[in-house]
Design a protein around this motif. Sequence first.
Motif, mmCIF file in Angstrom:
data_model
loop_
_atom_site.group_PDB
_atom_site.id
_atom_site.type_symbol
_atom_site.label_atom_id
_atom_site.label_comp_id
_atom_site.label_asym_id
_atom_site.label_seq_id
_atom_site.Cartn_x
_atom_site.Cartn_y
_atom_site.Cartn_z
ATOM 1 N N LEU A 34 0.848 -1.184 0.000
ATOM 2 C CA LEU A 34 0.000 0.000 0.000
ATOM 3 C C LEU A 34 0.886 1.237 0.000
ATOM 4 O O LEU A 34 1.739 1.401 0.876
ATOM 5 C CB LEU A 34 -0.913 0.004 1.223
ATOM 6 C CG LEU A 34 -2.109 0.957 1.159
ATOM 7 C CD1 LEU A 34 -3.073 0.526 0.059
ATOM 8 C CD2 LEU A 34 -2.833 0.996 2.496
ATOM 9 N N VAL A 35 0.694 2.084 -0.999
ATOM 10 C CA VAL A 35 1.477 3.309 -1.150
ATOM 11 C C VAL A 35 0.537 4.501 -1.005
ATOM 12 O O VAL A 35 -0.525 4.541 -1.633
ATOM 13 C CB VAL A 35 2.175 3.355 -2.521
ATOM 14 C CG1 VAL A 35 2.930 4.668 -2.699
ATOM 15 C CG2 VAL A 35 3.129 2.173 -2.671
ATOM 16 N N THR A 36 0.925 5.457 -0.185
ATOM 17 C CA THR A 36 0.090 6.635 0.031
ATOM 18 C C THR A 36 0.802 7.893 -0.448
ATOM 19 O O THR A 36 2.019 7.913 -0.635
ATOM 20 C CB THR A 36 -0.276 6.787 1.518
ATOM 21 O OG1 THR A 36 0.935 6.867 2.295
ATOM 22 C CG2 THR A 36 -1.087 5.592 1.996
ATOM 23 N N GLY A 37 0.018 8.936 -0.637
ATOM 24 C CA GLY A 37 0.572 10.207 -1.089
ATOM 25 C C GLY A 37 -0.551 11.179 -1.387
ATOM 26 O O GLY A 37 -1.647 11.085 -0.831
ATOM 27 N N GLN A 57 11.609 5.112 0.801
ATOM 28 C CA GLN A 57 11.426 3.785 1.392
ATOM 29 C C GLN A 57 10.779 2.797 0.423
ATOM 30 O O GLN A 57 10.604 1.626 0.760
ATOM 31 C CB GLN A 57 10.568 3.895 2.659
ATOM 32 C CG GLN A 57 11.190 4.746 3.755
ATOM 33 C CD GLN A 57 10.304 4.841 4.983
ATOM 34 O OE1 GLN A 57 9.445 3.986 5.221
ATOM 35 N NE2 GLN A 57 10.499 5.881 5.775
ATOM 36 N N LEU A 58 10.429 3.263 -0.762
ATOM 37 C CA LEU A 58 9.758 2.410 -1.740
ATOM 38 C C LEU A 58 10.768 1.764 -2.677
ATOM 39 O O LEU A 58 11.784 2.382 -3.027
ATOM 40 C CB LEU A 58 8.763 3.231 -2.562
ATOM 41 C CG LEU A 58 7.633 3.905 -1.783
ATOM 42 C CD1 LEU A 58 6.814 4.796 -2.709
ATOM 43 C CD2 LEU A 58 6.735 2.862 -1.120
ATOM 44 N N VAL A 62 8.716 0.158 -7.971
ATOM 45 C CA VAL A 62 7.393 0.697 -7.635
ATOM 46 C C VAL A 62 7.310 2.164 -8.027
ATOM 47 O O VAL A 62 6.336 2.613 -8.640
ATOM 48 C CB VAL A 62 7.105 0.511 -6.131
ATOM 49 C CG1 VAL A 62 5.876 1.319 -5.711
ATOM 50 C CG2 VAL A 62 6.905 -0.963 -5.813
ATOM 51 N N VAL A 63 8.343 2.920 -7.691
ATOM 52 C CA VAL A 63 8.379 4.340 -8.057
ATOM 53 C C VAL A 63 8.323 4.490 -9.572
ATOM 54 O O VAL A 63 7.616 5.355 -10.106
ATOM 55 C CB VAL A 63 9.649 5.006 -7.494
ATOM 56 C CG1 VAL A 63 9.750 6.456 -7.972
ATOM 57 C CG2 VAL A 63 9.647 4.953 -5.971
ATOM 58 N N ARG A 234 7.210 -2.270 2.117
ATOM 59 C CA ARG A 234 7.524 -3.701 2.049
ATOM 60 C C ARG A 234 6.324 -4.475 1.496
ATOM 61 O O ARG A 234 5.176 -4.094 1.699
ATOM 62 C CB ARG A 234 7.871 -4.237 3.439
ATOM 63 C CG ARG A 234 9.066 -3.556 4.085
ATOM 64 C CD ARG A 234 10.377 -4.016 3.479
ATOM 65 N NE ARG A 234 11.522 -3.406 4.156
ATOM 66 C CZ ARG A 234 12.098 -3.917 5.234
ATOM 67 N NH1 ARG A 234 11.627 -5.040 5.768
ATOM 68 N NH2 ARG A 234 13.134 -3.313 5.791
ATOM 69 N N TRP A 235 6.620 -5.578 0.834
ATOM 70 C CA TRP A 235 5.566 -6.433 0.296
ATOM 71 C C TRP A 235 4.979 -7.304 1.396
ATOM 72 O O TRP A 235 5.691 -7.756 2.286
ATOM 73 C CB TRP A 235 6.111 -7.323 -0.822
ATOM 74 C CG TRP A 235 6.596 -6.570 -2.017
ATOM 75 C CD1 TRP A 235 7.892 -6.285 -2.338
ATOM 76 C CD2 TRP A 235 5.799 -5.994 -3.050
ATOM 77 N NE1 TRP A 235 7.954 -5.563 -3.505
ATOM 78 C CE2 TRP A 235 6.683 -5.371 -3.969
ATOM 79 C CE3 TRP A 235 4.426 -5.937 -3.293
ATOM 80 C CZ2 TRP A 235 6.239 -4.711 -5.107
ATOM 81 C CZ3 TRP A 235 3.980 -5.277 -4.429
ATOM 82 C CH2 TRP A 235 4.874 -4.676 -5.323
ATOM 83 N N GLN A 236 3.680 -7.543 1.320
ATOM 84 C CA GLN A 236 2.997 -8.397 2.281
ATOM 85 C C GLN A 236 2.227 -9.474 1.525
ATOM 86 O O GLN A 236 1.467 -9.176 0.602
ATOM 87 C CB GLN A 236 2.034 -7.583 3.147
ATOM 88 C CG GLN A 236 1.340 -8.404 4.222
ATOM 89 C CD GLN A 236 0.498 -7.539 5.140
ATOM 90 O OE1 GLN A 236 0.137 -6.422 4.793
ATOM 91 N NE2 GLN A 236 0.180 -8.055 6.318
#
Length: 283
Positions: A34-37, A57-58, A62-63, A234-236
């Motif tokens: 989950l990525v927020t912004g 931290q990503l 992903v970026v 991190r991946w979950q």
Amino acid sequence: MKRWLMGLFCVLMACATWAESPAEVRKQAEASMLVTGSIEVMPDGSVQGYTLDHADQLPPIVVQILQQNVPTWKFKFDDQQTVAVKAKMSLRLLAKRVDDTHDAISISAAQFGQDDKVPGESISYKTRLPPRYPGLALHSGVSGTVYLLLRVGRDGRVEDAAAEQVNLTVYASGRDMQLFRDNLARAAITAAREWTFNTPTIGKHVADDYWVAKVPVNFDIRPRGTYKDVPYGRWQSYVPGPRQLVPWVEKKKLLTGAADAVPDGGLYQINQGLQLTTPLSGA
């Protein structure tokens, strides 16, 4: 005749799901992040810019995927806008195994909301007791997350509640997985029906007959103090449950966005903020 065939097909599919072995269920496992912004959208619906929380931290991939896709998105507003609108953004990225050495990464879900909520414009929690851990899941060592849809009436009480999706972090037979999902869903719904909310006192939704919100409810079997939440970036891993259609959700736009794009502990009021009109993978 067509209805009979469709009914038979649904029964056969249900039986096939229940007959799945743990090994077959394991193949359905996914890893997500989950990525927020926040995102800024021009009056014409195009993206002016966006920022990611803690981008350092990503993972670089992903970026990169977000850089390739987010600028191509198009949105629409409920009301005509004359200036750029800034909104919070929550994105679910998904990694699926393609072969022994490669994964396919994609943006699987998104939620957008108002960036700076004015007090009184949206529903908020008034009382919220956590659910009791259900017996079957507790004794079986099952953890998971239930994604609820709640309909809140004008008195601030929950008029209806439904589990839109239940993701599990264990592997079992198809039959047992469904039993675990039902067990967690019932516990979450039972608790949610007792919650109360502060209803809007200002804004364009103040006179609505009811409000619909998405709420994730997390069940973790591990004792408190013995574990840490998955760090941001991190991946979950988990086994996703099927997404359920909820009969009392009348408007099609209320179903936009996947159930699991809401951060843990979040409360997302539907029918607010931006509405994405293009695919998450870009225009």
